[in-house]
Enzyme design. Structure first.
Site, PDB file in Angstrom:
ATOM      1  N   HIS A   1      -8.421  -4.915  -8.012  1.00  0.00           N
ATOM      2  CA  HIS A   1      -7.213  -4.893  -7.180  1.00  0.00           C
ATOM      3  C   HIS A   1      -7.374  -3.960  -5.987  1.00  0.00           C
ATOM      4  O   HIS A   1      -7.028  -4.293  -4.861  1.00  0.00           O
ATOM      5  CB  HIS A   1      -6.000  -4.437  -7.998  1.00  0.00           C
TER       6      HIS A   1
ATOM      7  N   GLU B   1      43.125  15.997 -19.459  1.00  0.00           N
ATOM      8  CA  GLU B   1      42.285  16.227 -18.277  1.00  0.00           C
ATOM      9  C   GLU B   1      43.109  16.650 -17.057  1.00  0.00           C
ATOM     10  O   GLU B   1      42.571  16.779 -15.965  1.00  0.00           O
ATOM     11  CB  GLU B   1      41.479  14.955 -17.959  1.00  0.00           C
TER      12      GLU B   1
ATOM     13  N   HIS C   1      47.289   9.496 -13.615  1.00  0.00           N
ATOM     14  CA  HIS C   1      46.641   8.583 -14.558  1.00  0.00           C
ATOM     15  C   HIS C   1      47.556   8.336 -15.763  1.00  0.00           C
ATOM     16  O   HIS C   1      47.737   7.195 -16.207  1.00  0.00           O
ATOM     17  CB  HIS C   1      45.319   9.180 -15.054  1.00  0.00           C
TER      18      HIS C   1
ATOM     19  N   GLN D   1      -8.358  -5.787 -13.216  1.00  0.00           N
ATOM     20  CA  GLN D   1      -7.479  -4.792 -12.592  1.00  0.00           C
ATOM     21  C   GLN D   1      -8.249  -3.885 -11.643  1.00  0.00           C
ATOM     22  O   GLN D   1      -7.744  -3.485 -10.599  1.00  0.00           O
ATOM     23  CB  GLN D   1      -6.793  -3.960 -13.669  1.00  0.00           C
TER      24      GLN D   1
ATOM     25  N   ASN E   1       0.839  -1.201   0.000  1.00  0.00           N
ATOM     26  CA  ASN E   1       0.000   0.000   0.000  1.00  0.00           C
ATOM     27  C   ASN E   1       0.873   1.249   0.000  1.00  0.00           C
ATOM     28  O   ASN E   1       2.100   1.174  -0.103  1.00  0.00           O
ATOM     29  CB  ASN E   1      -0.960  -0.017   1.197  1.00  0.00           C
TER      30      ASN E   1
ATOM     31  N   GLU F   1       1.199  -0.024 -16.878  1.00  0.00           N
ATOM     32  CA  GLU F   1       1.805  -1.208 -16.261  1.00  0.00           C
ATOM     33  C   GLU F   1       1.514  -2.431 -17.123  1.00  0.00           C
ATOM     34  O   GLU F   1       2.408  -3.199 -17.471  1.00  0.00           O
ATOM     35  CB  GLU F   1       1.222  -1.401 -14.853  1.00  0.00           C
ATOM     36  N   HIS F   2       0.247  -2.635 -17.459  1.00  0.00           N
ATOM     37  CA  HIS F   2      -0.176  -3.728 -18.338  1.00  0.00           C
ATOM     38  C   HIS F   2      -0.827  -3.142 -19.584  1.00  0.00           C
ATOM     39  O   HIS F   2      -1.650  -2.233 -19.480  1.00  0.00           O
ATOM     40  CB  HIS F   2      -1.204  -4.630 -17.652  1.00  0.00           C
TER      41      HIS F   2
ATOM     42  N   ASP G   1      -0.033 -12.469 -14.562  1.00  0.00           N
ATOM     43  CA  ASP G   1      -0.073 -12.360 -13.104  1.00  0.00           C
ATOM     44  C   ASP G   1       0.282 -13.673 -12.426  1.00  0.00           C
ATOM     45  O   ASP G   1       0.796 -13.677 -11.303  1.00  0.00           O
ATOM     46  CB  ASP G   1      -1.462 -11.925 -12.639  1.00  0.00           C
TER      47      ASP G   1
END
Length: 430
Positions: free
Chosen positions: A258, A410, A415, A255, A209, A322-323, A356
């Site tokens: 849900h 640089e 280096h 859906q 949630n 989402e789907h 799912d």
């Protein structure tokens, strides 16, 4: 569902807005829970479980006897179904394993990448009105394939202090032994900091949630990764005159049931099909046990008439569902046009509920428009990628000058010198 006809592009943004959640005091409440759990460990977890779940818990960890008892409560028919789904999910996620591929970028310079499992994983499984034992499969199986050493599963207890038997059976089936009777933001806090009973993890997976979602976002401030930003579930269906209204209606309702904050969107180039689908929704919703939840979700939902299927796909890419269900003729021919979606279902016989549960793909997917920049959970979510390089004498001679020039430009002389000393050594050696 609210109905719209041929909305101009200027209105798409407002049409794509998700239902607003009441987040008043949400962040402060979650921060308070985190603070208490960090300072007081198991004691705080038991306090919040009694406060929020209305149950007193003595032992946070599920015992072996509780797992054995739960197995007896799950029907043989459901056990068989879970095992079939498990095998399909294993097949699909096993296929995602990568072979080591050594590339010689320059003569004598060898580079490759290897996967390493994230060692400590936390899985959160909601247990309220819909105990999502299927999510145990979706998260536990790729964690096992990846080789994650420690997997901790948290799920809220019911009023009797028990976790849903199907969740326990499924966890045991795939080898998860560390199962804890704790839910909500306090579970995420426990996985973030660790307590006397619950181990600290490196990455947290699973839906929940708004308190769980907020807690997962907060966990990132403490060096714990999460799977994806998650919100209420959603589906977008594109239907044409070849779709079956009965099928589309139940896909939308699947859906909507849900949660009251879920959203479903119907797009079509046929007003006749939209009307037929809406009639089917009204007919089918009367038989649903979660009818009241679905009815509230439908108030946040829309059916939209557009000029063509191509325009519908353009709208879908803007919405980033989402789907996504393509209940259209020759759906396979449109896959290249899909840019933003968590998971796509092609044709009249590919219901979203297949993904799912049992087709094999993962159902942990980005919501709330995050499909524009996030992928759903996969095997890769449970591993880190480490790059390797092995440079021979010939190799450093071949790319040495390039490195020296770039490092000097640089102004990073150490280096440059790290290469120069090697080149000079080889020169003297020869």
């Amino acid at each position: 569902m609210k109905q719209y006809k041929y909305p101009p592009i200027s209105e798409w943004k407002s049409l794509c807005e998700r239902p607003l959640q009441n987040q008043e005091n949400l962040e402060s409440q979650v921060k308070e829970v985190f603070s208490e759990v960090k300072d007081n460990g198991d004691k705080a977890l038991k306090f919040f479980t009694e406060k929020f779940d209305k149950v007193s818990i003595q032992d946070l960890k599920v015992s072996e006897s509780e797992i054995n008892e739960a197995e007896k409560l799950v029907s043989e028919e459901l056990k068989s179904a879970i095992k079939i789904a498990s095998e399909n999910i294993k097949k699909f996620h096993n296929s995602q394993q990568e072979e080591k591929n050594i590339i010689e970028t320059t003569e004598g310079v060898f580079c490759w990448r290897e996967s390493r499992a994230i060692e400590n994983i936390g899985i959160y499984i909601p247990g309220g009105t819909a105990p999502l034992f299927s999510t145990v499969l979706m998260l536990g199986i790729p964690a096992t394939i990846a080789g994650c050493q420690n997997v901790a599963l948290c799920s809220p207890p019911d009023k009797n202090g028990k976790i849903n038997p199907a969740i326990l059976f499924t966890a045991d089936l795939i080898g998860i032994k560390n199962i804890f009777k704790i839910g909500g933001s306090q579970a995420i806090a426990a996985l973030t900091f660790g307590t006397e009973t619950i181990p600290k993890v490196d990455k947290i997976f699973g839906p929940g949630n708004q308190y769980v979602t907020s807690a997962k976002q907060l966990a990132q401030n403490y060096g714990v990764a999460i799977d994806i930003p998650a919100g209420p579930s959603e589906v977008l269906v594109i239907a044409d005159e070849t779709s079956t209204p009965e099928f589309v209606a139940i896909d939308l309702l699947s859906q909507a049931e849900h949660g009251t904050d879920s959203q479903v969107i119907l797009l079509s180039n046929s007003e006749k099909i939209i009307n037929e689908i809406n009639i089917e929704i009204k007919k089918q919703i009367t038989d649903l046990p979660r009818k009241e939840i679905a009815e509230i979700a439908l108030q946040n939902s829309k059916s939209i008439l557009l000029n063509s299927i191509n325009e519908a796909i353009e709208f879908s890419n803007y919405y980033a569902p989402e789907h996504l269900i393509l209940a259209i003729k020759n759906a396979e021919n449109f896959t290249d046009k899909i840019k933003n979606a968590g998971s796509v279902f092609l044709g009249n016989y590919s219901p979203e509920s297949a993904g799912d549960y049992a087709s094999g793909t993962n159902h942990t997917l980005p919501t709330n428009g995050f499909a524009k920049n996030y992928s759903g959970v996969s095997l890769e979510s449970f591993v880190k990628k480490i790059t390797f390089q092995n440079i021979t004498k010939k190799g450093i001679q071949n790319i040495g000058k390039t490195i020296e020039l770039m490092a000097e430009a640089e102004e990073l002389m150490a280096h440059k010198n790290a290469v120069s000393v090697r080149l000079k050594y080889l020169e003297n050696e020869s």
